[in-house]
Design an enzyme around this catalytic site. Structure first.
Site, PDB file in Angstrom:
ATOM      1  N   CYS A   2     -60.493  41.368  22.580  1.00 33.11           N
ATOM      2  CA  CYS A   2     -61.196  42.635  22.735  1.00 33.11           C
ATOM      3  C   CYS A   2     -60.457  43.432  23.798  1.00 33.11           C
ATOM      4  CB  CYS A   2     -62.626  42.402  23.202  1.00 33.11           C
ATOM      5  SG  CYS A   2     -63.558  41.358  22.076  1.00 33.11           S
ATOM      6  N   ARG A  27     -56.523  45.873  20.028  1.00 37.83           N
ATOM      7  CA  ARG A  27     -57.009  44.551  20.417  1.00 37.83           C
ATOM      8  C   ARG A  27     -58.271  44.141  19.653  1.00 37.83           C
ATOM      9  NH1 ARG A  27     -54.799  42.935  25.281  1.00 37.83           N
ATOM     10  NH2 ARG A  27     -56.461  41.429  25.498  1.00 37.83           N
ATOM     11  N   ASN A 100     -63.937  40.252  27.528  1.00 39.37           N
ATOM     12  CA  ASN A 100     -62.894  39.854  26.578  1.00 39.37           C
ATOM     13  C   ASN A 100     -62.646  38.367  26.790  1.00 39.37           C
ATOM     14  OD1 ASN A 100     -60.552  39.607  24.994  1.00 39.37           O
ATOM     15  ND2 ASN A 100     -59.244  40.166  26.717  1.00 39.37           N
ATOM     16  N   GLY A 101     -62.728  37.591  25.722  1.00 44.59           N
ATOM     17  CA  GLY A 101     -62.485  36.152  25.850  1.00 44.59           C
ATOM     18  C   GLY A 101     -63.590  35.360  25.169  1.00 44.59           C
ATOM     19  N   LYS A 485     -45.811  39.650   6.875  1.00 42.21           N
ATOM     20  CA  LYS A 485     -45.948  41.096   7.072  1.00 42.21           C
ATOM     21  C   LYS A 485     -46.706  41.704   5.915  1.00 42.21           C
ATOM     22  CE  LYS A 485     -45.117  41.545  10.025  1.00 42.21           C
ATOM     23  NZ  LYS A 485     -44.923  41.175  11.388  1.00 42.21           N
ATOM     24  N   GLU A 488     -50.520  40.558   5.775  1.00 33.85           N
ATOM     25  CA  GLU A 488     -51.427  41.004   6.838  1.00 33.85           C
ATOM     26  C   GLU A 488     -51.790  42.476   6.737  1.00 33.85           C
ATOM     27  OE1 GLU A 488     -48.212  41.121  10.539  1.00 33.85           O
ATOM     28  OE2 GLU A 488     -50.305  40.843  11.010  1.00 33.85           O
ATOM     29  N   HIS A 504     -40.215  22.207  -7.332  1.00 31.63           N
ATOM     30  CA  HIS A 504     -40.985  20.990  -7.045  1.00 31.63           C
ATOM     31  C   HIS A 504     -42.486  21.247  -7.114  1.00 31.63           C
ATOM     32  CE1 HIS A 504     -37.350  18.805  -6.155  1.00 31.63           C
ATOM     33  NE2 HIS A 504     -36.931  19.883  -5.512  1.00 31.63           N
TER      34      HIS A 504
HETATM   35  O1  M6R Z   1     -48.410  38.065  21.135  1.00 31.55           O
HETATM   36  P1  M6R Z   1     -47.759  36.966  20.331  1.00 31.55           P
HETATM   37  O2  M6R Z   1     -46.349  37.271  19.965  1.00 31.55           O
HETATM   38  O3  M6R Z   1     -47.882  35.618  20.989  1.00 31.55           O
HETATM   39  O4  M6R Z   1     -48.579  36.904  18.997  1.00 31.55           O
HETATM   40  C1  M6R Z   1     -48.307  35.926  18.033  1.00 31.55           C
HETATM   41  C2  M6R Z   1     -48.875  36.311  16.683  1.00 31.55           C
HETATM   42  O5  M6R Z   1     -50.257  36.495  16.768  1.00 31.55           O
HETATM   43  C3  M6R Z   1     -48.238  37.603  16.150  1.00 31.55           C
HETATM   44  O6  M6R Z   1     -46.842  37.484  16.071  1.00 31.55           O
HETATM   45  C4  M6R Z   1     -48.804  37.927  14.756  1.00 31.55           C
HETATM   46  O7  M6R Z   1     -48.444  36.963  13.845  1.00 31.55           O
HETATM   47  C5  M6R Z   1     -48.297  39.306  14.334  1.00 31.55           C
HETATM   48  N1  M6R Z   1     -49.345  40.252  14.452  1.00 31.55           N
HETATM   49  C6  M6R Z   1     -47.832  39.352  12.943  1.00 31.55           C
HETATM   50  O8  M6R Z   1     -47.358  40.619  12.629  1.00 31.55           O
END
Ligand code: M6R
Length: 610
Positions: A2, A27, A100-101, A485, A488, A504
């Site tokens: 958050c 976030r 946040n958390g 990519k 998502e 396979h």
């Molecule tokens: O902040 P980080 O690089 O540690 O985050 C890791 C993943 O959450 C991040 O790379 C995520 O997979 C990307 N949003 C993908 O586009």
């Protein structure tokens, strides 16, 4: 997961909070809210399910709280579905908070409070903290916060208002990020410095279990024993413009276009006399020459950058590299220890699993190196060695420029290691470095020359139920990123496969018109990948081939339905250009399907919970 903000100063607090929250929506964006002390010193809270624009509409409809002290929140739901009632801020009778958390022991705390006659409105762990603060309140906010912190397990960054103290807010954190910004006569809290760049560049990093008091008199900090502490004032070197869309319709496409500069900015300071030089990061040839094993640990796209790193480091430096998903690594008994190097890659530097993996690696005695984008983040601070990717703020949830700068650092580090291990000569290393220095131009060329084609091809993907990405070696590592990519941001199912593995089992999925995106950039294995393409094509797949121009020239008629040609560069470096069309395909498929590529459903940029 958050974003939280807070403000004390002369400006209209509601406006400041909403404007700061717009920079944190990456976030989390399933609900938002603010709480402000009004002119009668009552806490007025406005919150709603939905994006920040829904909160703005509600504030317009119901009137925004008028005042100068307050807190705000944009949410990515963990406990309790996105709803008005589960939105933050949450309150007890005399306390209002944003969080946040995750509070891991919230159920037992809730049961305790219920046994004391407390009732709850929401399903959140946050309301439990608000009620606990209220229950323990003794008239002294610092003592009360300290007392409550001793009871909490998990991660949190909290912005807190006590009804009895309408001139101030309090802030505290453990594990989750929080900064405290200061300007003339005003102060701020935020999960990330980009939220307040429009007001100030001066900020403090709050450390674990420290408490900040923000009032008209400025900011005071105390440690966990409530002893006053002095903290170092920092200056952000990211500017506002970098956090704005600058004329692009979405951050994702803006950030794709920023990649040439991001790579250049990242590599130039790390090159001296034509060779890699990480001395400013405390990394010397002497320091790295004896590592016998390397483990790269990360999540998502960062892990995919690690996969490229595996191929490149093993190829050049001949050191075995294991790549692990952070959430797996942390919950097994990984074989790392003294004499090993564990590399953690993370854009945010706050990913909970990656941070836990770093701590585990250190505990086991391994040397640790962090490759991180966010300055001053937890992973950056805790690793033994640190290389920043200088990508600037990445706002879109889908990683693009952060990923490509991770690749750039991984390459330079591999060159340095190969030199340290005497597996390449200085002359060969210089040749590789100079090829890397030409990559920003090559990325720009690919964007300029492939964007329209990718836009067009994306229209052919819109109605697909499922896609496959295939490649071998580096092209396989890249396929993993391309597939992530696409899924998502477009919400189309896709999988990546090592091309040789298809037969396979997975090839049974191929049916008429199923799109298969094949990557073929490595000359010696192009014929192998082409035969895999022929196998899927003859079973009805629609093939989109991303390949070198040399490969395209030799391609037989009808092998692929669409070909995206990449300019010739050093072959080992091809992932740096080949990822660009994969990003563009994902972006345009998302846009053409009517999605918001910057804020994909169910996701958040910074995954600070496990
Ligand atoms: O902040 P980080 O690089 O540690 O985050 C890791 C993943 O959450 C991040 O790379 C995520 O997979 C990307 N949003 C993908 O586009």
């Amino acid at each position: 997961m958050c974003g939280i903000v807070g403000y004390v100063g002369a400006r209209d607090c509601s406006d400041v909070l909403v404007s700061a929250l717009t920079k944190l929506e990456y976030r989390g964006y399933d609900s938002a809210g603010i709480a402000v002390f009004d002119e009668d010193n009552n806490i007025k809270t406005v919150k709603t399910k939905g994006k920040l624009k829904d909160l703005v509409e509600k504030l317009e409809r119901e009137g925004k709280p008028d005042g100068h002290v307050g807190i705000g929140h944009t949410r990515w739901a963990t406990h309790g579905e996105p709803s008005d009632v589960n939105s933050h801020p949450h309150s007890g009778a005399r306390v209002t908070i944003v969080h946040n958390g995750i509070i891991e022991n919230y159920i037992e705390l809730k049961e305790f409070l219920i046994s004391k006659g407390r009732t709850f409105l929401s399903d959140t762990d946050t309301e439990v903290v608000a009620q606990l603060l209220d229950y323990k309140y003794n008239g002294n906010p610092l003592e009360t916060i300290d007392d409550v912190m001793a009871e909490l397990r998990g991660s949190f960054a909290l912005g807190i208002m006590f009804k009895d103290f309408p001139d101030r807010i309090y802030a505290v954190r453990r594990e989750s990020p929080l900064i405290v910004g200061v300007a003339d006569g005003e102060c701020f809290i935020a999960s990330d410095v980009t939220a307040i760049l429009q007001y100030t560049r001066k900020y403090y990093l709050l450390d674990h279990d420290e408490i900040a008091t923000l009032s008209g008199d400025g900011v005071q900090f105390v440690d966990e024993h409530l002893d006053p502490i002095e903290k170092e004032l920092k200056t952000a070197d990211w500017d506002m413009e970098a956090a704005e869309k600058g004329g692009y319709p979405h951050f994702m496409i803006k950030e794709i276009n920023e990649q040439p500069d991001a790579v250049k900015t990242t590599i130039i300071p790390r090159i001296k006399d034509g060779l890699p030089c990480f001395e400013e990061c405390g990394i010397t040839l002497e320091k790295i020459k004896d590592f016998k094993n390397i483990t790269i640990v990360a999540c998502g796209s960062a892990m995919h950058a690690g996969m490229v790193g595996k191929y490149v480091i093993e190829d050049l430096a001949r050191v075995p590299v294991n790549v692990d998903i952070a959430s797996e690594f942390r919950y097994r008994n990984p074989i790392v220890g003294e004499g090993d190097l564990v590399i953690i890659i993370s854009q945010s530097g706050e990913t909970a699993d990656s941070l836990a993996a770093l701590r585990l690696a250190k505990k086991k005695g391994a040397a640790t190196l962090a490759i991180v984008n966010a300055k001053g983040s937890s992973i950056a601070r805790e690793a033994d060695m640190l290389i920043y990717t200088l990508a600037g703020p990445e706002i879109a949830v889908a990683s693009t420029k952060a990923y490509i700068t991770q690749l750039a650092v991984v390459y330079l580090f591999a060159f340095e290691l190969a030199l340290a291990k005497e597996k390449v000569s200085a002359a060969e290393c210089k040749r590789l470095v100079s090829a890397l220095m030409r990559m920003p131009e090559a990325i720009k060329y690919v964007i300029d020359n492939c964007e329209e084609k990718c836009k067009y091809i994306s229209t052919k993907l819109l109605t697909a139920d499922s896609l496959l990405y295939i490649g071998r070696r580096l092209d396989y590592a890249l396929s993993m990123e391309g597939s992530l990519k696409l899924k998502e941001v477009s919400y189309i199912h896709s999988e990546s496969y090592a091309a040789g593995e298809l037969k396979h089992g997975t090839i049974s999925l191929i049916e008429d018109c199923m799109p298969v995106i094949a990557v073929a950039t490595q000359t010696d294995i192009i014929p192998k990948t082409i035969s895999n393409i022929v196998e899927v094509k003859s079973r009805g797949a629609k093939v989109i081939l991303v390949c070198t121009d040399a490969c395209a020239r030799e391609l037989k008629e009808g092998v692929a339905d669409y070909v995206i040609e990449l300019p010739h560069t050093e072959e080992l470096l091809m992932p740096i250009t080949a990822v660009v069309p994969l990003q563009l395909l994902a972006y345009y498929t998302s846009v053409n399907r009517g999605n918001d590529p910057d804020k994909p459903r169910n996701l958040a940029k910074s995954v600070t919970v496990e």
